[in-house]
Write a protein that holds these residues in place. Structure first.
Motif, mmCIF file in Angstrom:
data_model
loop_
_atom_site.group_PDB
_atom_site.id
_atom_site.type_symbol
_atom_site.label_atom_id
_atom_site.label_comp_id
_atom_site.label_asym_id
_atom_site.label_seq_id
_atom_site.Cartn_x
_atom_site.Cartn_y
_atom_site.Cartn_z
ATOM 1 N N SER A 40 0.836 -1.199 0.000
ATOM 2 C CA SER A 40 0.000 0.000 0.000
ATOM 3 C C SER A 40 0.870 1.248 0.000
ATOM 4 O O SER A 40 2.068 1.202 0.330
ATOM 5 N N ARG A 42 0.595 3.588 2.095
ATOM 6 C CA ARG A 42 0.970 3.802 3.496
ATOM 7 C C ARG A 42 2.209 3.000 3.871
ATOM 8 O O ARG A 42 3.138 3.516 4.513
ATOM 9 N N ASN A 43 2.251 1.737 3.463
ATOM 10 C CA ASN A 43 3.397 0.897 3.829
ATOM 11 C C ASN A 43 4.652 1.276 3.063
ATOM 12 O O ASN A 43 5.769 1.139 3.576
ATOM 13 N N ARG A 51 6.067 4.061 5.048
ATOM 14 C CA ARG A 51 6.686 3.592 6.291
ATOM 15 C C ARG A 51 8.107 3.096 6.081
ATOM 16 O O ARG A 51 8.938 3.149 6.990
ATOM 17 N N ARG A 55 -2.479 10.812 0.890
ATOM 18 C CA ARG A 55 -3.476 10.599 1.941
ATOM 19 C C ARG A 55 -4.743 9.971 1.343
ATOM 20 O O ARG A 55 -5.321 9.047 1.915
ATOM 21 N N GLU A 56 -5.147 10.493 0.185
ATOM 22 C CA GLU A 56 -6.361 10.012 -0.465
ATOM 23 C C GLU A 56 -6.265 8.526 -0.807
ATOM 24 O O GLU A 56 -7.238 7.775 -0.681
ATOM 25 N N PHE A 57 -5.070 8.098 -1.263
ATOM 26 C CA PHE A 57 -4.893 6.717 -1.715
ATOM 27 C C PHE A 57 -4.006 5.915 -0.770
ATOM 28 O O PHE A 57 -3.341 4.966 -1.190
ATOM 29 N N ALA A 58 -4.018 6.249 0.513
ATOM 30 C CA ALA A 58 -3.095 5.632 1.475
ATOM 31 C C ALA A 58 -3.212 4.118 1.520
ATOM 32 O O ALA A 58 -2.211 3.413 1.732
ATOM 33 N N ASP A 59 -4.416 3.584 1.315
ATOM 34 C CA ASP A 59 -4.621 2.136 1.427
ATOM 35 C C ASP A 59 -4.646 1.439 0.069
ATOM 36 O O ASP A 59 -4.912 0.246 -0.011
ATOM 37 N N ARG A 60 -4.365 2.176 -0.987
ATOM 38 C CA ARG A 60 -4.348 1.607 -2.330
ATOM 39 C C ARG A 60 -2.968 1.004 -2.612
ATOM 40 O O ARG A 60 -1.950 1.513 -2.138
ATOM 41 N N ALA A 61 -2.945 -0.062 -3.379
ATOM 42 C CA ALA A 61 -1.660 -0.637 -3.801
ATOM 43 C C ALA A 61 -0.891 0.399 -4.615
ATOM 44 O O ALA A 61 -1.440 1.026 -5.527
#
Length: 230
Positions: A88, A90-91, A94, A121-127
């Protein structure tokens, strides 16, 4: 950086070049393919063997391994971005925390990156692999900034991007510069780079042949000479 030299199988790629990048400065490196631009960045990062005197904040970092160089305060956004497409957004971000010298302030720095690049932020959980090229470049820069570098280096940040995406990336770099981070950028877009950077060095065959200021961006004859030598 003084008298930096890089050789591949004994063949010189960078021939004793010297320049400095001060706090809050942006320095450009331009020149034709094969001029030694990317080799210079790789040498500074410790990714290829070099000789010379590479200093960061007065400390000698010549030849140190990349993971040590990152912790000393130098970060590179490589050509092609090198994000992890299956992870993602987000990852991916990190991962930038791994190279920090100090974990204090990590949450605040992450928030600052998300403010700088709202699309993350908008696509934080998108691959990350589902992002556009421009969005992936923003992710790569954001990840590098989370290492809290003193010097941020970028190799061809505009490569393959639309004009709008290029504008977004360079507006963010202007904000990074305003915060006091030094920026060293390798680019093929000569006129754009010269206008953006505080000064730009032209590399030919592993040597610096010209130093240009933003005023030279509109000098077509000088730009032609810079690239073609005539």
């Amino acid at each position: 950086m003084y008298r930096l030299e890089v050789r591949y199988s004994g063949v010189p790629a960078v021939k004793g070049i010297s320049f400095t990048v001060g706090r809050g400065e942006t320095v450009g490196l331009i020149g034709p393919n094969g001029a030694g631009k990317s080799s210079t960045l790789q040498a500074l990062m410790g990714a290829v063997r070099c000789t010379g005197d590479v200093r960061l904040g007065g400390a000698d970092i010549t030849g140190l391994p990349p993971e040590t160089v990152i912790r000393r305060g130098l970060a590179l956004v490589p050509e092609g971005r090198h994000i992890f497409g299956d992870l993602s957004v987000r990852n991916n971000l990190r991962l930038g925390l791994v190279g920090r010298r100090d974990r204090a302030g990590s949450a605040e720095d992450l928030e600052a990156v998300l403010e700088l690049f709202p699309v993350l932020r908008e696509f934080a959980d998108r691959a990350a692999g589902l992002l556009s090229g421009g969005q992936q470049q923003q992710l790569a820069i954001g990840r590098a900034l989370l290492a809290r570098p003193d010097v941020l280096m970028l190799d061809e940040p505009s490569l393959g991007l639309s004009p709008t995406a290029v504008d977004t990336v360079f507006e963010a770099l202007e904000a990074v510069r305003a915060q006091g981070t030094a920026v060293l950028v390798v680019e093929q877009r000569a006129e754009f780079t010269i206008a953006f950077a505080d000064r730009t060095y032209v590399l030919h065959d592993g040597e610096i042949t010209l130093e240009l200021t933003p005023e030279a961006a509109d000098d077509e004859a000088l730009l032609t000479k810079a690239y073609f030598g005539s």
